[in-house]
Motif scaffolding. Structure first.
Motif, PDB file in Angstrom:
ATOM      1  N   CYS A   1       0.871  -1.297   0.036  1.00 22.26           N
ATOM      2  CA  CYS A   1      -0.113  -0.073   0.041  1.00 22.26           C
ATOM      3  C   CYS A   1       0.789   1.281   0.062  1.00 22.26           C
TER       4      CYS A   1
ATOM      5  N   HIS B   1      -4.160  -4.503  -7.220  1.00 21.31           N
ATOM      6  CA  HIS B   1      -3.902  -4.425  -5.845  1.00 21.31           C
ATOM      7  C   HIS B   1      -5.205  -3.530  -5.080  1.00 21.31           C
TER       8      HIS B   1
ATOM      9  N   CYS C   1      -7.902  -4.082  -2.019  1.00 22.29           N
ATOM     10  CA  CYS C   1      -7.514  -3.400  -0.725  1.00 22.29           C
ATOM     11  C   CYS C   1      -8.508  -2.408  -0.332  1.00 22.29           C
TER      12      CYS C   1
ATOM     13  N   CYS D   1      -6.426   1.108   0.251  1.00 23.19           N
ATOM     14  CA  CYS D   1      -6.190   1.775  -0.879  1.00 23.19           C
ATOM     15  C   CYS D   1      -7.141   2.258  -1.663  1.00 23.19           C
TER      16      CYS D   1
HETATM   17 ZN   LIG Z   1      -3.319  -1.248  -0.507  1.00 16.99          ZN
END
Ligand SMILES: [Zn+2]
Lengths: 204, 159
Positions: free
Chosen positions: B4, B28, B32, B35
């Motif tokens: 991250c 990602h 996540c 994020c």
């Molecule tokens: Zn992340």
């Protein structure tokens, strides 16, 4: 197949990019073409003015400092290398003009924002699409929040988020290492969010 | 945690990542929440700054004719070495100054300075060309009202 060749034709005849146009203008301006210098002034002066207004927090002073920036730029055009980006170069001159004007006016009011930095990891609300509209009230709050940042940190943040400079260029404008640029901008962002959190995410 | 990095999200929105890196960061973000949250803030920031830039006021004091008058002043500060080709330009412009000032003034009164060509404006226009709406009709409507794509990026796909 027809589509492919159409695409190739479009690519081959692609119009010159903004960057190419600017390089061409710059060459003409250096060769003494006043119209080219004028175009460059008209392209860049609003951004330079905004940067100076955000640093000086005074519109009339920003007018004067912007003129000064372009007077210097005019005199130094020859020192600009081909690979330099005019926007970043002008903002670098603007920052010098700002620092000198601050020194000459004896003004140095910097907010000590370190204590804020320590608690910015607080949970922030998630912005909603409605938050995107920057109404006058929010614009004022944003200006206040920017004003609370330490001057250098504010300058670095604005070079990134307002003027779209790559980190490398911010590093040369500010005279900082790349790592410091990244740290400062990250901290600035967190502080800004903390300041504005109460006005974002499910406002009534 | 090490995956991250807000700087990468920022670079993604700015279109500064290679296609490979953009795809990696994009993938990602899909998995996540932290994020995604950060990305929402970054987009908000971009949208706000774009609107703010578009509202840069026209400053009558900040005209090219004022700059020309200043450049033409005999007492030029020592840091401004006028190259030969520029030397006569100032005098010529003095003569033309009245006309220019008049035209400049009428342009000023015609409305705000066109911001499309200043650095940030170029950014926004670029985004506008590859505009995708990541968060629904509300944003689309807002963008239509503002005449700019506020949240999309040429790199990031809609999600
Ligand atoms: Zn992340």
């Amino acid at each position: 197949m027809a589509l492919l060749s159409a695409v190739k034709m479009v690519l081959a005849g692609a119009p010159p990019s903004d960057m190419d146009r600017e390089r061409a203008l710059l060459r003409r301006a250096r060769a003494g073409d006043p119209a080219a210098f004028r175009t460059l002034f008209e392209r860049h002066s609003p951004g330079v003015w905004r940067f100076l207004r955000d640093l000086l927090r005074d519109e009339a002073a920003a007018d004067e400092a912007t003129q000064e920036t372009f007077v210097r730029a005019h005199g130094r055009l020859g020192a600009l290398r081909d690979q330099d980006r005019l926007g970043a170069w002008l903002l670098g001159i603007a920052r010098h003009v700002y620092l000198e004007s601050r020194r000459s006016r004896g003004v140095h009011v910097d907010v000590d924002d370190e204590e804020h930095a320590s608690r910015v990891e607080a949970v922030l609300p998630t912005p909603t699409p409605e938050d995107l509209l920057l109404d006058r009230e929010l614009e004022g709050l944003l200006a206040d929040a920017l004003g609370m940042l330490r001057e250098e940190r504010r300058a670095a943040l604005l070079l990134r988020i307002d003027h779209g400079l790559p980190y490398e260029e911010i590093s040369s404008v500010m005279g900082w290492s790349l790592q410091k640029v990244k740290n400062e901008i990250h901290r600035a962002r967190l502080q800004l969010r903390e300041q504005l959190a109460a006005h974002v995410g499910g406002r009534p | 945690m090490s995956a991250c990095r807000e700087g990468e999200l920022d670079a993604l929105l700015a279109g500064e990542l290679s296609p490979e890196d953009a795809a990696r960061v994009d993938a990602h973000v899909d998995t996540c929440p932290a994020c995604r949250h950060a990305l929402t803030w970054l987009r908000l920031e971009r949208g706000w700054m774009a609107q703010r830039a578009r509202r840069t006021p026209a400053r009558p004091a900040l005209s090219f004719s004022a700059l020309e008058a200043r450049l033409a002043r005999p007492a030029i500060p020592p840091w401004v070495p006028l190259p030969g080709s520029w030397a006569n330009w100032g005098k010529m412009m003095m003569a033309a100054a009245a006309t220019v000032a008049f035209v400049g003034l009428s342009l000023m009164q015609g409305g705000p300075v066109p911001l499309g060509d200043e650095p940030r404006g170029r950014d926004v226009r670029m985004l506008g060309e590859a505009c995708e709406d990541p968060s629904g009709e509300a944003v689309a409507a807002l963008e239509a009202a503002l005449g700019a794509c506020l949240v999309a990026s040429p790199v990031i796909s809609s999600r």
